[in-house]
Each structure stands twice: as C-alpha cells, then as structure tokens.
Design an enzyme around this catalytic site. Structure first.
Site, PDB file in Angstrom:
ATOM      1  N   ASN A   1     -22.053 -16.591  16.418  1.00 36.60           N
ATOM      2  CA  ASN A   1     -21.065 -17.077  15.452  1.00 36.60           C
ATOM      3  C   ASN A   1     -20.649 -18.513  15.738  1.00 36.60           C
ATOM      4  OD1 ASN A   1     -19.192 -16.486  13.204  1.00 36.60           O
ATOM      5  ND2 ASN A   1     -17.594 -16.663  14.755  1.00 36.60           N
TER       6      ASN A   1
ATOM      7  N   CYS B   1      -2.255  -0.263   9.379  1.00 37.43           N
ATOM      8  CA  CYS B   1      -1.403  -1.445   9.303  1.00 37.43           C
ATOM      9  C   CYS B   1      -0.051  -1.137   9.934  1.00 37.43           C
ATOM     10  CB  CYS B   1      -1.193  -1.886   7.857  1.00 37.43           C
ATOM     11  SG  CYS B   1      -2.682  -2.468   7.017  1.00 37.43           S
TER      12      CYS B   1
ATOM     13  N   GLU C   1     -24.112 -13.849  26.858  1.00 36.80           N
ATOM     14  CA  GLU C   1     -23.535 -12.599  26.353  1.00 36.80           C
ATOM     15  C   GLU C   1     -24.029 -11.465  27.243  1.00 36.80           C
ATOM     16  OE1 GLU C   1     -21.987  -9.435  24.626  1.00 36.80           O
ATOM     17  OE2 GLU C   1     -21.442 -11.450  23.888  1.00 36.80           O
TER      18      GLU C   1
ATOM     19  N   CYS D   1      -8.130 -12.937  21.357  1.00 36.11           N
ATOM     20  CA  CYS D   1      -7.540 -11.866  20.565  1.00 36.11           C
ATOM     21  C   CYS D   1      -6.376 -11.204  21.302  1.00 36.11           C
ATOM     22  CB  CYS D   1      -8.589 -10.830  20.178  1.00 36.11           C
ATOM     23  SG  CYS D   1      -9.386 -10.017  21.591  1.00 36.11           S
TER      24      CYS D   1
ATOM     25  N   CYS E   1       0.849  -1.189   0.000  1.00 38.09           N
ATOM     26  CA  CYS E   1       0.000   0.000   0.000  1.00 38.09           C
ATOM     27  C   CYS E   1       0.881   1.234   0.000  1.00 38.09           C
ATOM     28  CB  CYS E   1      -0.916   0.004   1.225  1.00 38.09           C
ATOM     29  SG  CYS E   1      -1.921   1.500   1.394  1.00 38.09           S
TER      30      CYS E   1
ATOM     31  N   PHE F   1     -19.467 -15.391  25.961  1.00 31.09           N
ATOM     32  CA  PHE F   1     -19.208 -14.233  25.107  1.00 31.09           C
ATOM     33  C   PHE F   1     -19.736 -14.543  23.712  1.00 31.09           C
ATOM     34  CE2 PHE F   1     -15.886 -14.619  28.320  1.00 31.09           C
ATOM     35  CZ  PHE F   1     -15.930 -13.385  28.955  1.00 31.09           C
TER      36      PHE F   1
ATOM     37  N   CYS G   1      -0.602   6.002   7.011  1.00 22.17           N
ATOM     38  CA  CYS G   1      -1.823   5.489   7.631  1.00 22.17           C
ATOM     39  C   CYS G   1      -1.485   4.573   8.797  1.00 22.17           C
ATOM     40  CB  CYS G   1      -2.642   4.734   6.585  1.00 22.17           C
ATOM     41  SG  CYS G   1      -4.129   3.940   7.226  1.00 22.17           S
TER      42      CYS G   1
ATOM     43  N   CYS H   1      -7.756   1.687   0.119  1.00 24.55           N
ATOM     44  CA  CYS H   1      -7.280   0.854   1.225  1.00 24.55           C
ATOM     45  C   CYS H   1      -7.314  -0.592   0.750  1.00 24.55           C
ATOM     46  CB  CYS H   1      -8.152   1.026   2.466  1.00 24.55           C
ATOM     47  SG  CYS H   1      -7.654  -0.069   3.831  1.00 24.55           S
TER      48      CYS H   1
ATOM     49  N   GLN I   1     -16.359 -10.977  13.365  1.00 18.74           N
ATOM     50  CA  GLN I   1     -14.963 -11.197  12.997  1.00 18.74           C
ATOM     51  C   GLN I   1     -14.702 -10.590  11.617  1.00 18.74           C
ATOM     52  OE1 GLN I   1     -12.661 -12.141  14.860  1.00 18.74           O
ATOM     53  NE2 GLN I   1     -13.427 -13.562  16.410  1.00 18.74           N
TER      54      GLN I   1
END
Length: 449
Positions: free
Chosen positions: A311, A88, A330, A404, A79, A306, A85, A167, A277
């Site tokens: 999902n 990333c 949740e 995560c 990019c 959670f 930016c 992007c 996600q």
C-alpha cells in the site's frame, strides 16, 4: 462436593450520573459514589440515568437508558440497529466531534506516555461517514427457533449475531444486501456449517469469502454461483486455514478485487482475507500525505516496515524514481509474495520484498545492516518497540509512522525523541473508522541535526 461460586447481584434500577469525559472506547466516564463508572451511549457534560452491566474491583460498567441533560454534540444515530449491534460505538456523537475526540486522545497519549508534543498539528483527514467500510468479517448463525439465518456483526457485549437487515457503514453493495445474503445461506444444506463471511470490496466489485466447516454439496455451490451472478459478487470458499481460500470457480480469473492509487499509477489486488485499510477514500489521502511528509527525493533509499501488500511501498517506488529503491519488509510470507506480484503487475522494478520478523529482528539480515534515507512504518496495535533502536541506527533523515493505536505510537515516538535524537515535526488523526472508537494517526519525525 464442590462449592458453587456465588454470583454477585448487580444493583437494580436506574441510577443518575454526570459524565465527565470520554474513554478511548467511546464510553462516558462518571464517578458514582466515588467509583469510576464507564457508561455506554453517554457523552461528556451530560446528566444521564444508567443501568449497571458489570461491577469490578476498580470500576463499574453501565449503559445510559435516559439522558436528562443532553450534550450539544449529541445526534440521532443514523442506524436503527445502533443500540443492538456492536459494530459501532459512537453514532450518537456528531462526526466532527468524534474526530476532535480522537485527536485529543492522540495528543494526550503523546504527552502522557511519550512526553512529547508535535511542532505542528496535521489537519484531520476525514470524509464520508457512511458506506465507507470495504473490508469486514460478518458472523453467520442459523437461528433454529426462527428457522432462518442471521448475518451481521456481534451484538454489543455478546457473542451472538445481531439481528440486522442493513448496515449503513458497510459498502452499500454489501451493506444493503444482508437479507439476500442470509436468504442465500438459509437455503443451503450447509447453513449450520458456515460461521462467517469475509467481505472485500474493490473499486470494481466486491468479493465474499465463505468459511465452511464441511465440504459443500454441488447444489450449495450452484446456489452460491447463482447468488454471485444475481448480485455481482465474486465468491471464495475457505475450508480450513487462510491458505485454503480458493475462488468458487476453479481457475477463474479477475475475481480478486482491486483498488487504484491514481496519483502513483498503482493498482493493488487483494483477497477478502488480506489486510487492507477499510476506508478507500481516507487510504488514498493517507498514502499521499505520508509520501508528501516523508519528503521522498529521486534516488532515495526508502525502508517500508510492515509493508503488507505494498500500500505504501509501491507508491514510494514511483516517488523515488528509477535511481532510488524501496525495501519492503513484512512477516507474512504470503503477503510478501503478493506484494512482489503487485510490483511486477505494475511494472515496478526498484522494490525489494523481504520476509522479516519485525518483533524479533534478526541482526544478521542483510537489509538490517544497510542505511536508508527515509523510513515508513505501519505496524499493528502492538506498535514497533523492537524496531525503534534498529531504525535509529539506520539514521534515516525522516520517519513517517502510521498507527492504529495511540498508546503504542506514543511509546515508540517517545523513544525516538527522548533516546535517539529525533524531533516530532507533526502529528494528526485520520478518520479511517467513523462511528467507531478506532484511532488511526500519523506522525512525522526528523533527525535533529
């Protein structure tokens, strides 16, 4: 008269450094005059020249401006906006090396924090590194001097909006239309009153949610409608908090995007503000891998913590069969309602959807006093420390933990292994966010007989 705080002058010029390793955030680690210095755009093994960005008591920050001895894993960023930016952090590192770095970070955290090592290393889940991002929050700013609107992510280390025209990590249905989006907003009378646009792309179409600080005129609403028709977007408006989100066209149907999990015959609708996600391909494979490793059997009682929109819980409900059940917990009431609606839309009847604060579990809750054969949890960055002893009392045969944040994952896994008699069967990473420092991982635990 108040004393003015003296601003420390940063060292000027370029300074040499040898890069020893890489931080979780993707910065090169060097020691300059004995002091830890974290240098952006630098890779392990490289000799670079850098400029200082900040100096703190225990470490300094800088950015590489020249590479005298490049790493063999260095690549040209894909990019043109990479150095401006802030979306990333690792485009200068080969994609396969990014995955190795994230995997090494996961195992280092498990060993150091959790004092545990997996019996098996899962093959990393990786896919396309471009055009993968289906969810995003784009900043919007009207530049008075230039007389135009900027739409994009924040500049690196700044609150300003980066001046970008494309992007390549965004879904191309949006990532290639940033100039058109900026032009649309720039032609609105409310162009100074729109701070952000949230993006949610489904299998069929993309939705854009415009946050507006003042009511929109009929002309502005018409302009958004024309923009949506021209580019195939569904438009939402948000006048206040999350509960004010509404479609541009009142009463409009089928404007919510959706995605399918075909192996389980499940379709989930969502709004641009929902937690989904970001990587559709990796998400599908992640769900399949999680259910495979959870080893769900027909008739099993499964707990999904959670649970979000479902999902995992909706595919799990298919896997347990009509004689089994899934309890999906949740904290967000709106998400629980949406998850329940998704179950009904998919004609799934063996799920129970519960509102529960998983950071302060209420021992009086009926679902907490039950036993489950399998537990799946997918917490936010803070992890699930408070639920670990609760899960252990439920005595599930297997646990799959999707994370995560490798630090909080390692802490929780260490508790389950060291204090509650579980074995760490397997662990691995999923490249959910290529070119960023985010580490998504999955571990599998089994009760030690």
């Amino acid at each position: 008269m108040a004393r003015r705080k003296r601003i420390k002058q940063l060292p000027q010029g370029e300074f040499p450094a040898h890069i020893e390793s890489l931080t979780l955030e993707g910065r090169g680690v060097a020691h300059v005059d004995g002091k830890a210095t974290f240098i952006g755009w630098a890779l392990p093994g490289e000799d670079v020249r850098f400029v200082y960005r900040d100096q703190r008591r225990h470490f300094d920050l800088g950015d590489a401006v020249a590479v005298d001895k490049p790493s063999p894993e260095r690549v040209e960023p894909g990019c043109s906006h990479f150095h401006v930016c802030g979306g990333c952090a690792m485009q200068h590192l080969a994609p396969e090396a990014q995955v190795r770095h994230k995997q090494a970070a996961l195992f280092e955290q498990l060993k150091r924090i959790g004092r545990v090592e997996p019996e098996r290393i899962l093959e990393p889940l990786s896919g396309s590194v471009w055009g993968y991002r289906r969810m995003a929050r784009l900043g919007v700013r009207f530049n008075r001097k230039q007389g135009r609107v900027l739409v994009g992510f924040r500049e690196l280390g700044s609150s300003l909006i980066a001046d970008i025209d494309t992007c390549p990590v965004l879904d191309p249905r949006v990532g290639e239309k940033l100039p058109a989006l900026a032009e649309c907003i720039g032609g609105m009378s409310a162009r100074r009153d729109i701070p952000q646009v949230e993006v949610g792309c489904g299998d069929g179409h993309c939705a854009l949610a415009f946050r507006h600080m003042k009511p929109l005129s009929e002309a502005d609403r018409a302009r958004l409608g024309a923009f949506a028709d021209e580019h195939g977007f569904a438009i939402f408006l948000q006048a206040g908090g999350p509960d004010t989100l509404v479609p541009l066209e009142e009463g409009a149907r089928d404007v919510y995007p959706s995605y399918r999990l075909d192996p389980f015959d499940v379709e989930i609708r969502f709004s641009p503000q929902d937690f989904v996600q970001v990587n559709a391909d990796i998400n599908r494979r992640m769900v399949e891998q999680a259910i495979d490793w959870l080893d769900v059997q027909p008739g099993d009682r499964v707990l999904d913590l959670f649970a979000g929109l479902g999902n995992f819980s909706l595919p799990l409900a298919r896997a347990t069969g009509p004689t089994g059940s899934v309890t999906a917990v949740e904290a967000d009431e709106a998400m629980v309602a949406r998850g329940k609606a998704s179950a009904q839309a998919n004609e799934i009847t063996n799920t129970r959807h519960v509102v529960g604060n998983l950071f302060e579990p209420d021992e009086a809750s009926p679902w907490l006093r039950e036993r489950y054969d399998r537990v799946l949890l997918d917490p936010p960055r803070a992890g699930a420390r408070e639920m670990v002893p609760v899960i252990a009392r439920m005595a599930p045969r297997r646990i799959v933990y999707v994370s995560c944040h490798p630090g909080s994952l390692a802490r929780d896994v260490g508790m389950l292994v060291q204090e509650h008699g579980y074995r760490l069967l397997a662990a691995g990473v999923m490249d959910m966010f290529p070119h960023t420092a985010h580490v998504e991982s999955m571990v599998v635990l089994e009760a030690d007989d």
